[in-house]
Design an enzyme around this catalytic site. Structure first.
Site, mmCIF file in Angstrom:
data_model
loop_
_atom_site.group_PDB
_atom_site.id
_atom_site.type_symbol
_atom_site.label_atom_id
_atom_site.label_comp_id
_atom_site.label_asym_id
_atom_site.label_seq_id
_atom_site.Cartn_x
_atom_site.Cartn_y
_atom_site.Cartn_z
ATOM 1 N N GLY A 12 -139.171 115.013 21.921
ATOM 2 C CA GLY A 12 -138.807 114.497 23.517
ATOM 3 C C GLY A 12 -139.456 113.463 23.791
ATOM 4 O O GLY A 12 -139.721 113.118 24.928
ATOM 5 N N ASN A 14 -137.645 110.398 23.931
ATOM 6 C CA ASN A 14 -136.525 110.032 24.781
ATOM 7 C C ASN A 14 -136.579 110.642 26.088
ATOM 8 O O ASN A 14 -136.256 109.986 27.264
ATOM 9 C CB ASN A 14 -135.242 110.170 23.858
ATOM 10 C CG ASN A 14 -135.144 109.086 22.991
ATOM 11 O OD1 ASN A 14 -134.806 107.880 23.311
ATOM 12 N ND2 ASN A 14 -135.219 109.302 21.779
ATOM 13 N N LEU A 91 -130.493 118.847 18.253
ATOM 14 C CA LEU A 91 -129.630 118.805 17.094
ATOM 15 C C LEU A 91 -128.947 120.007 16.790
ATOM 16 O O LEU A 91 -129.006 120.626 15.607
ATOM 17 C CB LEU A 91 -131.034 118.584 15.991
ATOM 18 C CG LEU A 91 -131.887 117.418 16.034
ATOM 19 C CD1 LEU A 91 -133.092 117.225 15.275
ATOM 20 C CD2 LEU A 91 -130.805 116.044 16.111
ATOM 21 N N ASN A 108 -124.811 111.058 24.443
ATOM 22 C CA ASN A 108 -125.888 111.287 23.125
ATOM 23 C C ASN A 108 -126.580 110.030 22.915
ATOM 24 O O ASN A 108 -125.996 108.942 23.045
ATOM 25 C CB ASN A 108 -125.111 111.881 21.973
ATOM 26 C CG ASN A 108 -125.982 112.195 20.848
ATOM 27 O OD1 ASN A 108 -127.154 112.604 21.018
ATOM 28 N ND2 ASN A 108 -125.642 111.638 19.823
ATOM 29 N N HIS A 110 -128.207 108.247 19.739
ATOM 30 C CA HIS A 110 -128.309 108.313 18.322
ATOM 31 C C HIS A 110 -128.978 107.035 17.556
ATOM 32 O O HIS A 110 -128.596 105.902 17.874
ATOM 33 C CB HIS A 110 -126.629 108.391 17.615
ATOM 34 C CG HIS A 110 -126.609 108.387 16.002
ATOM 35 N ND1 HIS A 110 -126.983 109.422 15.612
ATOM 36 C CD2 HIS A 110 -126.570 107.603 15.094
ATOM 37 C CE1 HIS A 110 -126.925 109.412 14.105
ATOM 38 N NE2 HIS A 110 -126.569 108.153 14.093
ATOM 39 N N ASP A 151 -120.620 112.272 16.786
ATOM 40 C CA ASP A 151 -120.746 110.839 16.861
ATOM 41 C C ASP A 151 -119.663 109.977 16.867
ATOM 42 O O ASP A 151 -119.609 108.914 16.425
ATOM 43 C CB ASP A 151 -121.929 110.398 15.815
ATOM 44 C CG ASP A 151 -123.109 111.039 15.779
ATOM 45 O OD1 ASP A 151 -123.799 111.551 16.574
ATOM 46 O OD2 ASP A 151 -123.635 111.171 14.406
ATOM 47 N N GLU A 181 -134.228 102.992 21.632
ATOM 48 C CA GLU A 181 -133.731 104.138 22.307
ATOM 49 C C GLU A 181 -134.320 104.116 23.696
ATOM 50 O O GLU A 181 -133.875 104.586 24.583
ATOM 51 C CB GLU A 181 -134.279 105.311 21.362
ATOM 52 C CG GLU A 181 -133.510 105.282 20.052
ATOM 53 C CD GLU A 181 -133.686 106.634 19.122
ATOM 54 O OE1 GLU A 181 -133.734 107.510 19.949
ATOM 55 O OE2 GLU A 181 -134.267 106.459 18.206
HETATM 56 C C1 GAR Z 1 -133.993 110.202 18.389
HETATM 57 O O1 GAR Z 1 -134.568 109.315 17.316
HETATM 58 C C2 GAR Z 1 -132.625 110.576 18.416
HETATM 59 O O2 GAR Z 1 -132.215 109.342 18.620
HETATM 60 C C3 GAR Z 1 -132.412 111.295 17.401
HETATM 61 O O3 GAR Z 1 -133.355 112.355 17.322
HETATM 62 C C4 GAR Z 1 -134.760 111.514 17.473
HETATM 63 C C5 GAR Z 1 -135.251 112.625 18.661
HETATM 64 O O4 GAR Z 1 -136.618 112.008 19.021
HETATM 65 N N1 GAR Z 1 -131.217 111.797 17.472
HETATM 66 C C6 GAR Z 1 -130.401 112.081 16.435
HETATM 67 O O5 GAR Z 1 -130.610 111.851 15.371
HETATM 68 C C7 GAR Z 1 -128.929 112.724 16.912
HETATM 69 N N2 GAR Z 1 -128.112 112.744 15.738
HETATM 70 P P1 GAR Z 1 -137.244 112.498 20.486
HETATM 71 O O6 GAR Z 1 -137.138 113.936 20.514
HETATM 72 O O7 GAR Z 1 -138.788 112.072 20.370
HETATM 73 O O8 GAR Z 1 -136.558 112.072 21.468
#
Ligand code: GAR
Length: 201
Positions: A12, A14, A91, A108, A110, A151, A181
Site C-alpha cells: 500500500g 501508493n 492484484l 489503475n 501500472h 491494462d 507512481e
Molecule cells: C505498484 O508498483 C503498482 O504499480 C503495482 O503493484 C505495486 C503495488 O505496490 N501494480 C501492478 O503491477 C498492477 N498490474 P503498493 O502496494 O506498495 O502500492
C-alpha cells in the site's frame, strides 16, 4: 468533494502516497472513503486504520459464486459513496460486471510505460524483471482507465524513469515508485477532483 475507494492487495505505498497528499493539503477536494483489500494481512489495511479510513477485506473464496463476489464488491463500494475506484496494487482481475458497474470510474496504476510490459501476468516485481531482461533503458509508470481487458483501457498519464546499470528488479521497482507512481497517482486524482479529467456519471 471527490470520494474515492482505494483497492489494494499488498504494502500500500501508493495508498500511502494518496493519504499523505490529502493530509498535507497537496491533494485537494478529495476524501478517501474506503480501503478495500482482497488480503486480510495486507499492510495497506494497517495504513488505513492508522489514518482512520474505513476498510474492509473481501475475498473471492468466501463467496459461493463469482456473481456473489461481484455483488459484495459492488455493494461495499456503493455503500461507501465513492465516485471513483482507484486500483493501487490490487492484484485481482476484475469481472465485466464490476467494470460495467463503475464504467469509466475505475483507474489503475501500472508500473511500466503501457503498452510495454503489461497485460496478463505482468504485475509487481515481474514487470521490472521483464523490463530488465529486455534491456530497456527507460521504463516508468502509467495511470489508465480500466476497461474489461487487462491494462488495455485509455491512458490518462505516464511518467518515464531511467533504468540504470546494475539495477535489480527491487531497485528499479523502488525508483519507479519514488519518481513516478507516488507522484502520478495523486496528480491524476487531483485532475479528476478538479474536473480536468472527466470520469463517467
Ligand atoms: C505498484 O508498483 C503498482 O504499480 C503495482 O503493484 C505495486 C503495488 O505496490 N501494480 C501492478 O503491477 C498492477 N498490474 P503498493 O502496494 O506498495 O502500492
Amino acid at each position: 468533494m471527490l470520494k474515492i475507494a482505494v483497492l489494494v492487495s499488498g504494502g500500500g505505498t501508493n495508498l500511502q502516497a494518496v493519504i499523505d497528499a490529502v493530509e498535507s493539503g497537496k491533494l485537494t477536494g478529495t476524501q478517501i472513503v474506503l480501503v478495500l483489500s482482497n488480503k486480510p494481512d495486507a499492510y495497506a489495511l494497517t495504513r488505513a486504520k492508522e489514518h482512520g479510513i474505513p476498510s474492509v477485506c473481501i475475498r473471492k473464496k468466501d463467496y459461493d459464486t463469482p456473481a456473489d463476489y461481484d455483488r459484495a464488491m459492488i455493494d461495499a463500494i456503493r455503500e461507501s459513496g465513492a465516485d471513483l475506484v482507484v486500483l493501487a496494487g490490487f492484484l485481482v482481475v476484475l469481472s465485466e460486471t464490476f467494470v460495467q458497474a463503475f464504467a469509466r470510474r475505475i483507474i489503475n496504476i501500472h508500473p511500466s510505460l503501457i503498452p510495454s510490459f503489461c497485460g496478463d501476468g505482468f504485475y509487481g516485481l515481474k514487470v521490472h524483471e521483464a523490463a530488465l531482461s529486455r534491456g530497456v533503458k527507460v521504463t516508468g509508470a502509467t495511470v489508465h482507465f480500466v476497461d474489461s481487458g487487462t491494462d488495455t483501457g485509455p491512458i490518462i498519464m505516464q511518467k518515464a524513469v531511467e533504468v540504470r546499470e546494475g539495477d535489480t528488479p527491487e531497485i528499479l521497482q523502488r525508483r519507479v515508485m519514488e519518481e513516478a507512481e507516488w507522484k502520478l497517482l495523486p496528480a491524476v486524482i487531483q485532475g479528476i477532483a478538479d474536473g480536468e479529467i472527466p470520469i463517467g456519471n
